[in-house]
Design a protein around this motif. Structure first.
Motif, PDB file in Angstrom:
ATOM      1  N   THR A  24       0.832  -1.208   0.000  1.00  0.00           N
ATOM      2  CA  THR A  24       0.000   0.000   0.000  1.00  0.00           C
ATOM      3  C   THR A  24       0.863   1.253   0.000  1.00  0.00           C
ATOM      4  OG1 THR A  24      -1.791  -1.165   1.149  1.00  0.00           O
ATOM      5  CG2 THR A  24      -1.817   1.243   1.239  1.00  0.00           C
ATOM      6  N   PHE A  25       1.951   1.223   0.739  1.00  0.00           N
ATOM      7  CA  PHE A  25       2.878   2.354   0.748  1.00  0.00           C
ATOM      8  C   PHE A  25       3.403   2.622  -0.662  1.00  0.00           C
ATOM      9  CE2 PHE A  25       6.903   4.536   1.247  1.00  0.00           C
ATOM     10  CZ  PHE A  25       6.667   5.427   2.276  1.00  0.00           C
ATOM     11  N   GLN A  26       3.759   1.553  -1.372  1.00  0.00           N
ATOM     12  CA  GLN A  26       4.270   1.701  -2.740  1.00  0.00           C
ATOM     13  C   GLN A  26       3.198   2.254  -3.673  1.00  0.00           C
ATOM     14  OE1 GLN A  26       5.611  -2.291  -3.530  1.00  0.00           O
ATOM     15  NE2 GLN A  26       7.616  -1.968  -2.598  1.00  0.00           N
ATOM     16  N   ALA A  27       1.954   1.822  -3.473  1.00  0.00           N
ATOM     17  CA  ALA A  27       0.854   2.297  -4.322  1.00  0.00           C
ATOM     18  C   ALA A  27       0.600   3.787  -4.111  1.00  0.00           C
ATOM     19  CB  ALA A  27      -0.403   1.484  -4.027  1.00  0.00           C
ATOM     20  N   ILE A  28       0.564   4.205  -2.851  1.00  0.00           N
ATOM     21  CA  ILE A  28       0.320   5.627  -2.553  1.00  0.00           C
ATOM     22  C   ILE A  28       1.496   6.486  -3.008  1.00  0.00           C
ATOM     23  CG2 ILE A  28      -0.066   7.290  -0.673  1.00  0.00           C
ATOM     24  CD1 ILE A  28      -1.617   5.144   0.798  1.00  0.00           C
ATOM     25  N   GLU A  29       2.692   5.913  -2.991  1.00  0.00           N
ATOM     26  CA  GLU A  29       3.857   6.640  -3.493  1.00  0.00           C
ATOM     27  C   GLU A  29       3.641   7.077  -4.943  1.00  0.00           C
ATOM     28  OE1 GLU A  29       8.665   5.874  -3.737  1.00  0.00           O
ATOM     29  OE2 GLU A  29       7.322   4.246  -4.312  1.00  0.00           O
ATOM     30  N   GLN A  30       3.048   6.209  -5.756  1.00  0.00           N
ATOM     31  CA  GLN A  30       2.786   6.548  -7.160  1.00  0.00           C
ATOM     32  C   GLN A  30       1.809   7.720  -7.261  1.00  0.00           C
ATOM     33  OE1 GLN A  30       2.210   3.069  -9.896  1.00  0.00           O
ATOM     34  NE2 GLN A  30       2.392   1.863  -8.027  1.00  0.00           N
ATOM     35  N   ILE A  31       0.805   7.724  -6.380  1.00  0.00           N
ATOM     36  CA  ILE A  31      -0.170   8.816  -6.389  1.00  0.00           C
ATOM     37  C   ILE A  31       0.489  10.116  -5.944  1.00  0.00           C
ATOM     38  CG2 ILE A  31      -2.320   9.662  -5.368  1.00  0.00           C
ATOM     39  CD1 ILE A  31      -3.208   6.722  -5.126  1.00  0.00           C
ATOM     40  N   GLU A  32       1.305  10.056  -4.910  1.00  0.00           N
ATOM     41  CA  GLU A  32       1.991  11.257  -4.412  1.00  0.00           C
ATOM     42  C   GLU A  32       2.869  11.880  -5.491  1.00  0.00           C
ATOM     43  OE1 GLU A  32       5.382  12.564  -1.102  1.00  0.00           O
ATOM     44  OE2 GLU A  32       4.426  10.598  -0.969  1.00  0.00           O
ATOM     45  N   ILE A  33       3.640  11.063  -6.183  1.00  0.00           N
ATOM     46  CA  ILE A  33       4.535  11.568  -7.224  1.00  0.00           C
ATOM     47  C   ILE A  33       3.724  12.172  -8.372  1.00  0.00           C
ATOM     48  CG2 ILE A  33       6.201  10.858  -8.998  1.00  0.00           C
ATOM     49  CD1 ILE A  33       7.292   8.835  -6.941  1.00  0.00           C
ATOM     50  N   ALA A  34       2.608  11.529  -8.725  1.00  0.00           N
ATOM     51  CA  ALA A  34       1.756  12.042  -9.798  1.00  0.00           C
ATOM     52  C   ALA A  34       1.149  13.386  -9.416  1.00  0.00           C
ATOM     53  CB  ALA A  34       0.650  11.027 -10.100  1.00  0.00           C
ATOM     54  N   VAL A  35       0.668  13.514  -8.183  1.00  0.00           N
ATOM     55  CA  VAL A  35       0.074  14.775  -7.722  1.00  0.00           C
ATOM     56  C   VAL A  35       1.121  15.880  -7.700  1.00  0.00           C
ATOM     57  CG1 VAL A  35      -0.949  15.950  -5.724  1.00  0.00           C
ATOM     58  CG2 VAL A  35      -1.787  13.697  -6.414  1.00  0.00           C
ATOM     59  N   ARG A  36       2.313  15.569  -7.228  1.00  0.00           N
ATOM     60  CA  ARG A  36       3.402  16.554  -7.219  1.00  0.00           C
ATOM     61  C   ARG A  36       3.689  17.045  -8.638  1.00  0.00           C
ATOM     62  NH1 ARG A  36       7.219  16.345  -3.317  1.00  0.00           N
ATOM     63  NH2 ARG A  36       6.788  14.119  -3.113  1.00  0.00           N
ATOM     64  N   THR A  37       3.772  16.112  -9.557  1.00  0.00           N
ATOM     65  CA  THR A  37       4.046  16.452 -10.959  1.00  0.00           C
ATOM     66  C   THR A  37       2.956  17.346 -11.524  1.00  0.00           C
ATOM     67  OG1 THR A  37       5.194  14.338 -11.269  1.00  0.00           O
ATOM     68  CG2 THR A  37       4.455  15.489 -13.256  1.00  0.00           C
ATOM     69  N   GLN A  38       1.697  17.012 -11.242  1.00  0.00           N
ATOM     70  CA  GLN A  38       0.575  17.789 -11.757  1.00  0.00           C
ATOM     71  C   GLN A  38       0.537  19.207 -11.171  1.00  0.00           C
ATOM     72  OE1 GLN A  38      -1.979  17.136 -14.073  1.00  0.00           O
ATOM     73  NE2 GLN A  38      -0.572  15.492 -14.663  1.00  0.00           N
ATOM     74  N   ILE A  39       0.803  19.325  -9.879  1.00  0.00           N
ATOM     75  CA  ILE A  39       0.828  20.650  -9.245  1.00  0.00           C
ATOM     76  C   ILE A  39       1.899  21.530  -9.881  1.00  0.00           C
ATOM     77  CG2 ILE A  39       1.394  21.887  -7.110  1.00  0.00           C
ATOM     78  CD1 ILE A  39       0.056  19.619  -5.555  1.00  0.00           C
ATOM     79  N   ILE A  40       3.094  20.985 -10.004  1.00  0.00           N
ATOM     80  CA  ILE A  40       4.202  21.742 -10.592  1.00  0.00           C
ATOM     81  C   ILE A  40       3.859  22.166 -12.022  1.00  0.00           C
ATOM     82  CG2 ILE A  40       6.586  21.577 -11.410  1.00  0.00           C
ATOM     83  CD1 ILE A  40       7.090  19.626  -9.035  1.00  0.00           C
ATOM     84  N   TYR A  41       3.397  21.211 -12.818  1.00  0.00           N
ATOM     85  CA  TYR A  41       3.121  21.472 -14.234  1.00  0.00           C
ATOM     86  C   TYR A  41       1.994  22.487 -14.411  1.00  0.00           C
ATOM     87  CZ  TYR A  41       2.022  20.655 -19.152  1.00  0.00           C
ATOM     88  OH  TYR A  41       1.793  20.825 -20.489  1.00  0.00           O
ATOM     89  N   HIS A  42       0.862  22.239 -13.756  1.00  0.00           N
ATOM     90  CA  HIS A  42      -0.310  23.087 -13.986  1.00  0.00           C
ATOM     91  C   HIS A  42      -0.072  24.526 -13.534  1.00  0.00           C
ATOM     92  CE1 HIS A  42      -4.332  24.637 -14.170  1.00  0.00           C
ATOM     93  NE2 HIS A  42      -4.293  24.927 -12.875  1.00  0.00           N
ATOM     94  N   PHE A  43       0.392  24.705 -12.304  1.00  0.00           N
ATOM     95  CA  PHE A  43       0.515  26.067 -11.778  1.00  0.00           C
ATOM     96  C   PHE A  43       1.681  26.827 -12.405  1.00  0.00           C
ATOM     97  CE2 PHE A  43      -2.036  24.080  -8.406  1.00  0.00           C
ATOM     98  CZ  PHE A  43      -3.084  24.991  -8.375  1.00  0.00           C
ATOM     99  N   SER A  44       2.738  26.131 -12.775  1.00  0.00           N
ATOM    100  CA  SER A  44       3.854  26.804 -13.444  1.00  0.00           C
ATOM    101  C   SER A  44       3.414  27.360 -14.796  1.00  0.00           C
ATOM    102  CB  SER A  44       5.026  25.838 -13.635  1.00  0.00           C
ATOM    103  OG  SER A  44       5.566  25.456 -12.393  1.00  0.00           O
ATOM    104  N   HIS A  45       2.575  26.587 -15.508  1.00  0.00           N
ATOM    105  CA  HIS A  45       2.072  27.061 -16.799  1.00  0.00           C
ATOM    106  C   HIS A  45       0.963  28.097 -16.628  1.00  0.00           C
ATOM    107  CE1 HIS A  45       4.283  23.620 -18.432  1.00  0.00           C
ATOM    108  NE2 HIS A  45       4.193  24.238 -19.599  1.00  0.00           N
ATOM    109  N   HIS A  46       0.145  27.918 -15.605  1.00  0.00           N
ATOM    110  CA  HIS A  46      -0.947  28.867 -15.379  1.00  0.00           C
ATOM    111  C   HIS A  46      -0.400  30.267 -15.080  1.00  0.00           C
ATOM    112  CE1 HIS A  46      -4.911  30.300 -14.170  1.00  0.00           C
ATOM    113  NE2 HIS A  46      -4.372  30.791 -13.064  1.00  0.00           N
TER     114      HIS A  46
END
Length: 316
Positions: free
Chosen positions: A85-107
Motif C-alpha cells: 500500500t505504501f508503494q501504491a500511494i507513493e505513485q499517487i503522491e509523485i503524480a500529484v506533485r508532478t501535476q501541481i508543478i506542471y499546472h501552476f507553473s504554466h498557469h
C-alpha cells in the motif's frame, strides 16, 4: 464513575503466554509464541486478537477455537499489506506533485508562482508554507539544490526543483489554500475524479500512508479520515464501499453517508481507482489478491469488504 489507579505489573514473555492460555487462546507451540512476543509486543498483537474476544470484550476472554497462529498470520498479512500500500500511494503522491508543478507553473507562466500570495486564499497559511519550503531548501544537502545555488542568484529554486523537497502533506496544504477551486480541476482530472473530491481523497491517502510509515494497523481499522463517495466515475468503480459493520447497531439505511462506518476497503478502492489513470499497468490489485490467497485466515469482512466485492467492475 471515578477513575481507578493502574496497578498492573510487567509480565515476562512466558507469563504473557500463560495469561493468553488462561483466557482461552489456543497456543500449540508455546516456545514459538514466546519468541514472537519477544520481538512483537503483546500490546501490538492485541489489536489483531480483539475481534476474537467474547462479549463483553473488557473481560478479555477468547471465543472458542481462537488460535495464536491465526493472530500471527493476521499480523504478517497486515505487515505485507502496509508494504504494497505504501508503494501504491507513493505513485499517487509523485503524480500529484508532478501535476501541481506542471499546472501552476504554466498557469502563472513562472516556476516561482508559489511565491505569489495572490494565488492563495489565506495569507497566514501562505506565509507558513513559504517558511516551510525556505527551511527545506536551507537545510537540504541534495546536490541538485546545491548546484542551483552555485549558479543562480534567487535563493528559492523554481517549483520543479524545490517541490521535490516537500512531503505529501505539504503538497495537500497548497491545494487546500488555492484561491480558485477551479484550479484543482486539471489535477483532479489526472486522477479521474471530480475536483470537489480531490482534497478528501488525498487526505485519506495521506492518512493511510502515515499509518503504513509508522507501522500501524490497516486490518480492521475504522477510518477516522474518510474519502467522500464518488457518484460519477470515469473508470471502473464499485457500487458500494462498506458492508453492514456498524458498532452502534443501527440499520445502514438510516445512517447518513457522512456517518457510515468506513474501513480500509474504501481507501483500497480509491487507490485502485486512481491508479487506473496514473499507471494502468500497476500491480497493486494483483499483489493484494496474492496476499489474500497466501493468508486464507484473513477475514475480509473486518476490512469492510462487502459480499459481492469480486463482482464489481473495479475488481474484475
Amino acid at each position: 464513575m471515578p477513575k481507578e489507579t493502574y496497578t498492573k505489573l510487567p509480565k515476562t514473555f512466558e507469563e504473557q503466554v500463560q495469561l493468553l492460555k488462561k483466557r482461552g487462546l489456543v497456543i500449540p507451540n508455546e516456545k514459538k509464541a514466546e519468541r514472537i512476543l519477544t520481538y512483537i509486543s503483546y500490546n501490538r498483537l492485541s489489536n489483531y486478537w480483539y475481534p476474537m474476544l467474547k462479549q463483553p470484550k473488557e473481560e478479555e476472554i477468547f471465543k472458542e477455537g481462537s488460535s495464536f497462529e491465526t493472530i500471527f498470520k493476521l499480523y504478517q498479512f497486515d505487515s505485507e499489506l502496509r508494504a504494497i500500500t505504501f508503494q501504491a500511494i507513493e505513485q499517487i503522491e509523485i503524480a500529484v506533485r508532478t501535476q501541481i508543478i506542471y499546472h501552476f507553473s504554466h498557469h502563472y507562466n513562472s516556476g516561482f508562482w508559489y511565491e505569489q500570495s495572490k494565488a492563495f486564499s489565506k495569507f497566514p497559511s501562505f506565509v507558513q508554507f513559504l517558511n516551510k519550503i525556505t527551511k527545506n531548501v536551507q537545510d537540504t544537502k541534495q546536490e541538485y539544490i546545491l548546484k542551483y545555488h552555485r549558479k543562480y542568484e534567487q535563493f528559492l529554486p523554481p517549483s520543479w526543483k524545490s517541490f521535490e523537497l516537500l512531503t505529501f502533506t505539504n503538497l495537500l496544504s497548497i491545494l487546500k489554500n488555492i484561491k480558485d477551486n477551479k484550479e484543482l480541476i486539471p489535477i483532479a482530472k489526472s486522477l479521474g475524479i471530480h475536483h470537489s473530491l480531490l482534497i478528501s481523497w488525498l487526505d485519506s491517502f495521506i492518512y493511510i500512508r502515515n499509518i503504513t510509515a509508522h507501522h500501524g494497523r490497516l486490518w480492521n481499522i475504522i477510518l477516522t479520515i474518510k474519502p467522500e463517495w464518488m457518484k460519477s466515475p470515469k473508470g471502473d468503480w464499485v457500487n458500494v464501499w462498506e458492508n453492514n459493520y456498524n458498532p452502534a447497531g443501527h440499520s445502514l439505511e438510516r445512517v447518513d453517508e457522512k456517518d457510515k462506518i468506513l474501513k480500509f476497503y474504501a481507501v483500497l478502492c480509491s487507490i485502485l481507482y486512481c491508479l487506473q489513470f496514473i499507471n494502468p499497468y500497476n500491480k497493486y490489485k494483483d499483489r493484494f489478491m496474492q496476499l489474500i490467497e497466501k493468508y486464507p485466515e484473513v477475514d475480509l469482512y473486518h476490512m469492510g469488504f462487502p459480499e459481492n466485492w469480486k463482482e464489481q467492475p473495479l475488481w474484475k
